[in-house]
Design an enzyme around this catalytic site. Structure first.
Site, PDB file in Angstrom:
ATOM      1  N   GLN A   6       0.847  -1.136   0.048  1.00 24.81           N
ATOM      2  CA  GLN A   6      -0.041   0.036  -0.155  1.00 24.81           C
ATOM      3  C   GLN A   6       0.760   1.229  -0.005  1.00 24.81           C
ATOM      4  OE1 GLN A   6      -2.796  -2.336   3.342  1.00 24.81           O
ATOM      5  NE2 GLN A   6      -3.078  -0.041   3.069  1.00 24.81           N
TER       6      GLN A   6
ATOM      7  N   ARG B  39      -8.221  -0.720   8.831  1.00 28.01           N
ATOM      8  CA  ARG B  39      -9.113   0.114   8.429  1.00 28.01           C
ATOM      9  C   ARG B  39      -9.483   0.882   9.625  1.00 28.01           C
ATOM     10  NH1 ARG B  39     -13.731  -1.313   4.000  1.00 28.01           N
ATOM     11  NH2 ARG B  39     -13.968   0.882   3.075  1.00 28.01           N
ATOM     12  N   CYS B  40      -8.546   1.451  10.326  1.00 32.03           N
ATOM     13  CA  CYS B  40      -8.614   2.472  11.481  1.00 32.03           C
ATOM     14  C   CYS B  40      -7.491   3.486  11.446  1.00 32.03           C
ATOM     15  CB  CYS B  40      -9.210   1.934  12.820  1.00 32.03           C
ATOM     16  SG  CYS B  40      -7.810   1.328  13.738  1.00 32.03           S
TER      17      CYS B  40
HETATM   18  N1  MCN Z   1     -13.891   9.648  -1.475  1.00 32.94           N
HETATM   19  C1  MCN Z   1     -14.907  10.621  -2.338  1.00 32.94           C
HETATM   20  N2  MCN Z   1     -15.246  11.689  -1.367  1.00 32.94           N
HETATM   21  C2  MCN Z   1     -14.833  12.066  -0.359  1.00 32.94           C
HETATM   22  C3  MCN Z   1     -13.929  11.098   0.265  1.00 32.94           C
HETATM   23  C4  MCN Z   1     -13.633   9.851  -0.442  1.00 32.94           C
HETATM   24  O1  MCN Z   1     -15.166  10.150  -3.324  1.00 32.94           O
HETATM   25  N3  MCN Z   1     -15.145  13.036   0.402  1.00 32.94           N
HETATM   26  C5  MCN Z   1     -13.249   8.468  -2.478  1.00 32.94           C
HETATM   27  C6  MCN Z   1     -12.104   8.557  -2.845  1.00 32.94           C
HETATM   28  O2  MCN Z   1     -11.724   9.582  -3.870  1.00 32.94           O
HETATM   29  C7  MCN Z   1     -11.380   7.203  -2.842  1.00 32.94           C
HETATM   30  C8  MCN Z   1     -12.470   6.781  -1.660  1.00 32.94           C
HETATM   31  O3  MCN Z   1     -13.441   7.144  -1.666  1.00 32.94           O
HETATM   32  O4  MCN Z   1     -11.750   6.780  -4.060  1.00 32.94           O
HETATM   33  C9  MCN Z   1     -11.579   6.218  -0.553  1.00 32.94           C
HETATM   34  O5  MCN Z   1     -10.906   7.658  -0.034  1.00 32.94           O
HETATM   35  P1  MCN Z   1     -10.084   7.787   1.384  1.00 32.94           P
HETATM   36  O6  MCN Z   1     -11.196   8.002   2.305  1.00 32.94           O
HETATM   37  O7  MCN Z   1      -9.597   8.906   1.114  1.00 32.94           O
HETATM   38  O8  MCN Z   1      -9.428   6.609   1.617  1.00 32.94           O
HETATM   39  P2  MCN Z   1      -8.084   6.043   0.852  1.00 32.94           P
HETATM   40  O9  MCN Z   1      -8.500   6.223  -0.648  1.00 32.94           O
HETATM   41  O10 MCN Z   1      -7.015   6.617   1.416  1.00 32.94           O
HETATM   42  O11 MCN Z   1      -8.426   4.494   1.321  1.00 32.94           O
HETATM   43  C10 MCN Z   1      -8.012   3.912   2.642  1.00 32.94           C
HETATM   44  C11 MCN Z   1      -8.952   3.351   3.333  1.00 32.94           C
HETATM   45  C12 MCN Z   1      -8.264   2.701   4.296  1.00 32.94           C
HETATM   46  S1  MCN Z   1      -7.574   3.356   5.449  1.00 32.94           S
HETATM   47  C13 MCN Z   1      -8.489   1.116   4.099  1.00 32.94           C
HETATM   48  S2  MCN Z   1      -7.721   0.187   5.164  1.00 32.94           S
HETATM   49  C14 MCN Z   1      -9.249   0.739   2.959  1.00 32.94           C
HETATM   50  C15 MCN Z   1     -10.230   1.550   2.384  1.00 32.94           C
HETATM   51  O12 MCN Z   1      -9.966   3.047   2.412  1.00 32.94           O
HETATM   52  N4  MCN Z   1      -9.043  -0.492   2.268  1.00 32.94           N
HETATM   53  C16 MCN Z   1      -9.680  -0.858   1.232  1.00 32.94           C
HETATM   54  N5  MCN Z   1     -11.010   1.113   1.549  1.00 32.94           N
HETATM   55  C17 MCN Z   1     -10.859  -0.038   0.736  1.00 32.94           C
HETATM   56  N6  MCN Z   1     -11.407  -0.435  -0.066  1.00 32.94           N
HETATM   57  C18 MCN Z   1     -10.986  -1.458  -0.848  1.00 32.94           C
HETATM   58  N7  MCN Z   1     -11.723  -2.106  -1.887  1.00 32.94           N
HETATM   59  N8  MCN Z   1     -10.013  -2.205  -0.611  1.00 32.94           N
HETATM   60  C19 MCN Z   1      -9.084  -1.950   0.630  1.00 32.94           C
HETATM   61  O13 MCN Z   1      -8.188  -2.623   0.841  1.00 32.94           O
END
Ligand code: MCN
Length: 788
Positions: A223, A373-374
């Site tokens: 990651q 995931r936290c």
């Molecule tokens: N997003 C959005 N609008 C927002 C916030 C987020 O559209 N206001 C969208 C983002 O653009 C992104 C998705 O939602 O496409 C998740 O965004 P974000 O919350 O920024 O998280 P990350 O992309 O950094 O993903 C990390 C988070 C974590 S910590 C874990 S663990 C996790 C997760 O997301 N692991 C996943 N979701 C997962 N989903 C899948 N399918 N697989 C994993 O391993």
């Protein structure tokens, strides 16, 4: 006049664009590590310890070497010769790549068999004979600090006990005073179970050392490709492989969830073998190895207390935490962070006094500390605070919704300075809970519950209102291996108007290829379908710290917006030059600049980009590209209000989750459909620790549920129909007002379920059951409380 497309037509922000990446995923065209096949590639399999704590007396490889196809067997002593037998974890701990004399947990890597096929490697693995002298392991974290307990990490000079770190936040004296004079105090011991991420794809790599150019390409499931390259450089530096000689490529990933942040010994062994034999080496874990040996999350023992008034005002909380991190602290040493793991322990409430302290210890379990995931132990903290809030409501005789409404931080009180050191950026907790109550029909459900209770039926309603803390950096507060935490975006628009954008993060299923493109589309007016997003290759992507802690939107998402705005500034200059007006005379509407008062005089972004390569003002650099390394001024603080409704069969203890309403606030939403998907997936991972998952070990350190036959991962069948919705308080400091969302459901979900189950059982005087709350635990509690 050139007619521009609307934000929706170009796939800008706020639209449910279908995920670009799904075209290849649903056609089986995803490209994962195990799909990589290189000429001359060898295969590695790992021999693992059957014991949790044992001396290695002898490793006999004679029979293994006779297996057709086996090339070599590598032991810790072999790696020791090259100083490759130790490695740092991503935070500040270390671990053995292969042990030289003592195994420290069941399923630990002991030696590796290298062969010309994976079947030969597996046969070789079965033929290795190892003699052990088993010792009594330390499995109970409370006993780990007994003076009589063996010191497990004898490799650490001067270490005289099994203590890893101490962390604390808040004002201890003031908290004690408030507790001493409070009308009402509730106290609860709880255990947050040890769980595993169980991503669909296990971990693995192909290490490809090129002898001629003294260069390593490492294809791997990570990651955080850039940070991992730095770790690899620290280890492989012993054989002269420095960072510029290493390329990490992280292809498609089948789920990470935090479990693909740590460095695993298999990676380092594969690198060592490739270096020594000069051929590519593939290592792919099987499902059982992944479940039994990869880093784990949670395993926190908490003593949680809340003090308040009879009128229902919360005054203070106090937490004492013991964290069982097993053999090594794999990924999340809180001393690295300013206020550490439990620092969000005042939740969404506005009291001014709190104290939290935590100690982590080593035991003979596999490495722990993964932030599944936290971020920074928010799940554990929220579980404690939300259970306490219900206990407090019960004690003062108020409805749990009323207690929350009474104690929430008010929307006008943001930015909110928490007593443990954070500055919450924004929120509207009352509105979130009110919306959840309206959607679920709270008042009617309470009425139904009263009627059912009168008939002896068990129905429960559970609330969880939580605040998350996501987006690491800021760099002043967060680092990995000393590297300050920021993230990056690089956008390059070609003369034809098509763009490529690269990021320091790495999607594992979150949909970055779509959402990053949407941010750029919104800011620059280039259709999202014309923007190719790439992550995961350290040779091409700008340096970044990776995807975890819901940090991609708060950091790289912001970088995408800022880099786009830099390009828009350049576009304005070019447009002014082409239209022969001053920059101040121009107005922007997505996709074009036009002259104020004369909209027919306009230049589209495509025309401007073409001019950037062909006809730009004198003195301006040609080309149309920009990079931004974004260091956020603060974290973002998403929040949520979740309500769960359960029916329990009194005779069997079976729990049926009838309704689950999740109202999230992640600020402005880039793609509503992707966010909904994130929430659905996260909620399924929330019922996991709440009702099903827990890794169990016996006193000898044997894992008792080390296969998916008995480690219960919830599937669609166990999931209720999730009812999701949103409120929106944009983050005031984020360029597009977005907050992260990925982890919110796993943080807010478990306490809502636990609170609902306890609510159903409360007529019998049951006030707490540790998660996972299984039918057996429910039945047992009912029996102990005289229900049968
Ligand atoms: N997003 C959005 N609008 C927002 C916030 C987020 O559209 N206001 C969208 C983002 O653009 C992104 C998705 O939602 O496409 C998740 O965004 P974000 O919350 O920024 O998280 P990350 O992309 O950094 O993903 C990390 C988070 C974590 S910590 C874990 S663990 C996790 C997760 O997301 N692991 C996943 N979701 C997962 N989903 C899948 N399918 N697989 C994993 O391993």
């Amino acid at each position: 006049m050139t007619q521009c497309k609307t934000s929706k037509e170009i796939g800008g922000m706020g639209h449910s664009l279908k995920r670009k990446e799904d075209a290849r995923f649903i056609q089986g065209k995803g490209h994962y590590v195990d799909d990589i096949r290189l000429p001359g590639m060898l295969y590695m399999d790992i021999v693992r310890s059957p014991y949790a704590y044992a001396k290695i007396k002898n490793i006999n490889i004679e029979e293994a070497m006779k297996v057709p196809g086996v090339i070599t067997v590598v032991t810790g002593k072999d790696l020791e010769k090259y100083n490759l037998h130790w490695m740092p974890t991503l935070m500040s701990d270390t671990q053995m790549v292969l042990p030289t004399d003592t195994v420290m947990y069941q399923a630990q890597e002991v030696c590796a068999v290298i062969a010309t096929s994976k079947y030969a490697a597996r046969d070789g693995r079965e033929a290795v004979k190892i003699e052990y002298e088993p010792m009594k392991p330390v499995m109970d974290p409370f006993k780990s600090l007994d003076p009589s307990a063996p010191v497990l990490r004898t490799d650490k000079p001067g270490k005289t006990n099994n203590h890893i770190w101490h962390w604390q936040a808040g004002d201890k004296n003031k908290t004690e005073q408030v507790f001493a004079s409070a009308d009402v105090v509730v106290k609860q011991q709880m255990h947050i179970p040890r769980i595993h991420v169980v991503s669909i794809e296990t971990c693995g790599c192909v290490a490809d050392y090129d002898k001629v150019n003294h260069h390593l390409t490492m294809y791997m499931t990570t990651q955080a490709p850039h940070a991992i390259r730095t770790v690899i450089a620290l280890v492989a530096g012993h054989v002269g492989l420095s960072e510029e000689k290493i390329r990490v490529v992280s292809p498609d990933i089948g789920g990470g969830f935090g479990g693909k942040v740590p460095v695993y010994p298999g990676y380092v062994i594969a690198i060592a073998v490739s270096f020594l034999v000069g051929k590519p080496v593939k290592w792919i874990e099987d499902r059982s190895e992944n479940l039994q040996a990869d880093s784990f999350a949670r395993d926190y023992h908490i003593t949680a207390e809340m003090a308040g008034t009879k009128a229902g005002r919360i005054l203070a909380t106090r937490f004492k935490v013991l964290a069982d991190h097993g053999y090594t602290d794999a990924a999340a040493n809180p001393s690295k962070f300013p206020a550490g793991m439990f620092s969000i322990c005042t939740g969404s409430y506005d009291y001014a006094t709190a104290f939290a302290e935590a100690d982590a210890v080593y035991t003979n379990k596999p490495p722990g500390g993964v932030a599944y995931r936290c971020s920074f132990r928010v799940t554990e903290a929220v579980q404690a605070i939300e259970r306490l809030t219900d206990l407090f409501a019960m004690k003062v005789g108020k409805d749990p919704a009323d207690i929350r409404m009474q104690n929430f931080i008010k929307k006008e009180d943001f930015p909110w300075h928490s007593p443990t050191g954070w500055v919450y950026d924004s929120g509207n907790y009352q509105a979130g809970l009110q919306k959840a109550m309206d959607v679920v029909g709270y008042a009617a459900l309470r009425k139904e519950q009263a009627e059912k209770r009168a008939r002896g039926e068990l129905m429960g309603i559970g609330i969880s209102t939580f605040t998350e803390i996501v987006g690491a950096g800021p760099s002043k507060d967060f680092d990995i291996l000393g590297i300050k935490m920021f993230d990056s975006a690089e956008i390059r628009v070609h003369p034809t108007g098509k763009a490529i954008a690269r990021f320091g993060t790495k999607s594992q299923g979150q949909g970055h290829e779509t959402t990053y493109a949407q941010i750029i589309a919104e800011e620059l007016g280039i259709p999202a379908e014309n923007i190719q997003v790439e992550e995961g290759d350290t040779d091409t992507a700008p340096y970044g710290l990776g995807t975890y802690a819901s940090r991609s939107t708060p950091t790289a998402g912001a970088a995408a917006a800022i880099a786009s705005r830099k390009l828009r500034d350049k576009a304005r200059k070019i447009a002014a030059y082409l239209l022969e007006v001053s920059e101040e005379d121009l107005e922007w509407e997505p996709g074009k600049f036009f002259v104020k008062g004369a909209p027919e005089k306009a230049k589209t972004i495509q025309e401007i980009v073409f001019a950037a390569y062909t006809n730009h003002p004198q003195g301006m650099e040609a080309g149309f590209e920009a990079t931004n390394y974004y260091d956020p001024p603060n974290l973002t603080f998403p929040s949520g209000a979740y309500i769960c409704v359960v029916d329990i069969d009194k005779e069997t203890g079976a729990i049926h989750v009838r309704r689950f309403v999740a109202i999230d606030d992640c600020g402005n939403i880039i793609n509503p459909m992707i966010v909904q998907g994130q929430v659905h997936g996260g909620l399924t991972q929330a019922i996991a620790p709440a009702m099903y998952e827990e890794l169990i070990y016996d006193e000898e350190g044997n894992i008792l549920n080390g296969t998916l036959m008995d480690y219960l991962v919830p599937t669609a069948v166990e999931s209720p129909k999730w009812e999701t919705g949103h409120i929106c308080t944009p983050s005031p400091h984020h360029p597009i007002g977005a907050k992260g969302v990925g982890e919110s459901p796993t943080v807010g979900g478990p306490p809502a379920i636990a609170n609902a189950i306890i609510d159903a059982l409360s007529p019998f005087g049951i006030t707490h059951i540790d998660i996972p709350i299984t039918p057996y635990k429910v039945w047992k509690a009912l029996k102990e409380h005289g229900a049968y």
